[in-house]
Design a protein around this motif. Structure first.
Motif, PDB file in Angstrom:
ATOM      1  N   LEU A  56     -21.243 -18.547 -33.590  1.00  0.00           N
ATOM      2  CA  LEU A  56     -20.506 -18.113 -34.890  1.00  0.00           C
ATOM      3  C   LEU A  56     -19.630 -16.833 -34.352  1.00  0.00           C
ATOM      4  N   THR A  57     -19.648 -16.378 -33.292  1.00  0.00           N
ATOM      5  CA  THR A  57     -18.745 -15.177 -32.820  1.00  0.00           C
ATOM      6  C   THR A  57     -17.373 -15.690 -32.554  1.00  0.00           C
ATOM      7  N   GLN A  58     -17.048 -16.995 -32.431  1.00  0.00           N
ATOM      8  CA  GLN A  58     -15.810 -17.298 -32.125  1.00  0.00           C
ATOM      9  C   GLN A  58     -15.407 -18.679 -32.713  1.00  0.00           C
ATOM     10  N   ILE A  59     -14.328 -18.711 -33.384  1.00  0.00           N
ATOM     11  CA  ILE A  59     -13.848 -20.182 -33.997  1.00  0.00           C
ATOM     12  C   ILE A  59     -12.952 -20.872 -33.004  1.00  0.00           C
ATOM     13  N   ALA A  60     -13.210 -22.263 -32.966  1.00  0.00           N
ATOM     14  CA  ALA A  60     -12.512 -22.953 -31.926  1.00  0.00           C
ATOM     15  C   ALA A  60     -11.074 -22.827 -32.330  1.00  0.00           C
ATOM     16  N   GLY A  61     -10.253 -22.600 -31.234  1.00  0.00           N
ATOM     17  CA  GLY A  61      -8.708 -22.309 -31.390  1.00  0.00           C
ATOM     18  C   GLY A  61      -8.169 -20.967 -31.870  1.00  0.00           C
ATOM     19  N   ALA A  62      -9.283 -20.253 -32.025  1.00  0.00           N
ATOM     20  CA  ALA A  62      -8.879 -18.825 -32.520  1.00  0.00           C
ATOM     21  C   ALA A  62      -8.796 -17.834 -31.395  1.00  0.00           C
ATOM     22  N   PRO A  63      -7.705 -17.001 -31.310  1.00  0.00           N
ATOM     23  CA  PRO A  63      -7.656 -16.116 -30.391  1.00  0.00           C
ATOM     24  C   PRO A  63      -8.639 -15.077 -29.929  1.00  0.00           C
ATOM     25  N   GLY A  64      -9.242 -14.644 -30.969  1.00  0.00           N
ATOM     26  CA  GLY A  64     -10.150 -13.614 -30.835  1.00  0.00           C
ATOM     27  C   GLY A  64     -11.595 -13.839 -31.294  1.00  0.00           C
ATOM     28  N   ARG A  65     -12.450 -12.735 -31.256  1.00  0.00           N
ATOM     29  CA  ARG A  65     -13.830 -12.793 -31.612  1.00  0.00           C
ATOM     30  C   ARG A  65     -14.268 -11.956 -32.709  1.00  0.00           C
ATOM     31  N   ALA A  66     -15.392 -12.277 -33.353  1.00  0.00           N
ATOM     32  CA  ALA A  66     -15.712 -11.659 -34.485  1.00  0.00           C
ATOM     33  C   ALA A  66     -16.142 -10.169 -34.287  1.00  0.00           C
ATOM     34  N   GLU A  67     -16.068  -9.273 -35.114  1.00  0.00           N
ATOM     35  CA  GLU A  67     -16.217  -8.256 -35.304  1.00  0.00           C
ATOM     36  C   GLU A  67     -17.862  -7.859 -35.499  1.00  0.00           C
ATOM     37  N   ALA A 110     -14.838  -6.386 -52.430  1.00  0.00           N
ATOM     38  CA  ALA A 110     -13.696  -5.741 -51.896  1.00  0.00           C
ATOM     39  C   ALA A 110     -13.622  -5.559 -50.366  1.00  0.00           C
ATOM     40  N   ASN A 111     -14.894  -5.814 -49.682  1.00  0.00           N
ATOM     41  CA  ASN A 111     -14.879  -5.499 -48.232  1.00  0.00           C
ATOM     42  C   ASN A 111     -13.876  -6.924 -47.568  1.00  0.00           C
ATOM     43  N   PRO A 112     -13.478  -6.594 -46.156  1.00  0.00           N
ATOM     44  CA  PRO A 112     -12.576  -7.597 -45.957  1.00  0.00           C
ATOM     45  C   PRO A 112     -13.173  -8.908 -45.225  1.00  0.00           C
ATOM     46  N   LEU A 113     -12.480  -9.999 -45.321  1.00  0.00           N
ATOM     47  CA  LEU A 113     -13.136 -11.179 -44.584  1.00  0.00           C
ATOM     48  C   LEU A 113     -12.756 -10.873 -42.864  1.00  0.00           C
ATOM     49  N   ASP A 114     -13.355 -11.629 -42.039  1.00  0.00           N
ATOM     50  CA  ASP A 114     -13.014 -11.621 -40.503  1.00  0.00           C
ATOM     51  C   ASP A 114     -12.699 -12.937 -40.298  1.00  0.00           C
ATOM     52  N   ALA A 115     -11.285 -13.023 -39.861  1.00  0.00           N
ATOM     53  CA  ALA A 115     -10.788 -14.197 -39.546  1.00  0.00           C
ATOM     54  C   ALA A 115     -11.276 -14.949 -38.354  1.00  0.00           C
ATOM     55  N   ASN A 116     -12.163 -14.124 -37.445  1.00  0.00           N
ATOM     56  CA  ASN A 116     -12.606 -14.723 -36.056  1.00  0.00           C
ATOM     57  C   ASN A 116     -13.922 -14.858 -36.329  1.00  0.00           C
ATOM     58  N   PHE A 117     -14.590 -15.051 -37.375  1.00  0.00           N
ATOM     59  CA  PHE A 117     -16.114 -15.022 -37.730  1.00  0.00           C
ATOM     60  C   PHE A 117     -16.117 -16.521 -38.055  1.00  0.00           C
ATOM     61  N   GLN A 118     -17.028 -17.270 -37.630  1.00  0.00           N
ATOM     62  CA  GLN A 118     -17.428 -18.596 -38.069  1.00  0.00           C
ATOM     63  C   GLN A 118     -18.160 -18.823 -39.322  1.00  0.00           C
ATOM     64  N   SER A 119     -19.359 -17.759 -39.639  1.00  0.00           N
ATOM     65  CA  SER A 119     -19.808 -17.781 -40.814  1.00  0.00           C
ATOM     66  C   SER A 119     -20.792 -18.808 -41.061  1.00  0.00           C
TER      67      SER A 119
END
Length: 216
Positions: A56-67, A110-119
């Motif tokens: 879940l720490t990385q989405i396939a094709g995404a450049p970054g990793r989850a915070e 109000a907390n932000p989403l993380d575009a690199n987190f698979q969830s």
């Protein structure tokens, strides 16, 4: 079923040292396979799209990793006789580091989403009933004005078209557990079965925990 308390000194002596050892071991093993308590799925069961693998720490094709703090969770799905169950599908979902779910119903957070987190992950137990996921420790979030949910991870196990168990995994060291209404509804023994200690580490420093699912 006999319990350890029911084995008297006379019984143990009569069995002999080897027999007594096996009896006590068997009782302890049976006690360790008490049912995992069921818990609510909550309102944020995800829409299943995109990457749903074990990491879940990385989405396939995404450049970054989850915070957030990376953790590894391993475990097995067992029946109440401690026998492993192969081929069980397990859905895993959780909030990100800031306590936000990637779900439309959490839009007021109000907390932000993380575009690199698979969830969300959908995995399957192997021949030994085992599974593994790599994820991050989720954040806490307010459920109501006077109730903050502690960090937790949702699990739903199902096989052959039927749901086996829906529950939540908690972090044993989190101070918010004691005030949580859902965790607090469990007995002390049930709490121990869903609260996981991450007191071991891999060679790379990632904290490891074990969460078995015992199903009926």
């Amino acid at each position: 079923m006999k319990t350890a308390r029911g084995l008297t000194r006379r019984h143990l002596l009569g069995m002999g040292v080897a027999g007594a050892g096996l009896a006590v071991s068997g009782v302890a093993r049976a006690a360790s396979c008490a049912l995992t308590p069921a818990q609510t799925a909550g309102p944020f069961y995800p829409r299943i799209t995109g990457d749903v693998d074990w990491d879940l720490t990385q989405i396939a094709g995404a450049p970054g990793r989850a915070e957030g703090e990376v953790i590894e969770i391993t475990g097995r799905v067992l029946d109440t006789a401690c026998r492993p169950i192969a081929g069980v599908a397990i859905d895993v979902w959780q909030a990100n580091r800031s306590g936000r779910y990637d779900h439309p119903l959490d839009s007021g957070n109000a907390n932000p989403l993380d575009a690199n987190f698979q969830s969300f992950a959908r995995i399957e137990t192997d021949a030994d009933g085992a599974y593994r996921i790599l994820t991050i420790r989720p954040g806490s979030y307010p459920a109501t004005a006077n109730w903050v949910r502690p960090p937790h991870i949702h699990y739903m196990a199902h096989a052959v078209g039927r749901e086996l168990l829906t529950t939540q995994m908690y972090f044993a060291d989190d101070p918010l557990n004691d005030a949580d209404r859902i965790f607090g509804s469990l007995s002390p023994g049930e709490r121990a079965r869903v609260a996981v200690s991450f007191d071991q580490r891999r060679a790379d420093g990632v904290a490891k925990g074990t969460f078995d699912l015992i199903v009926g």
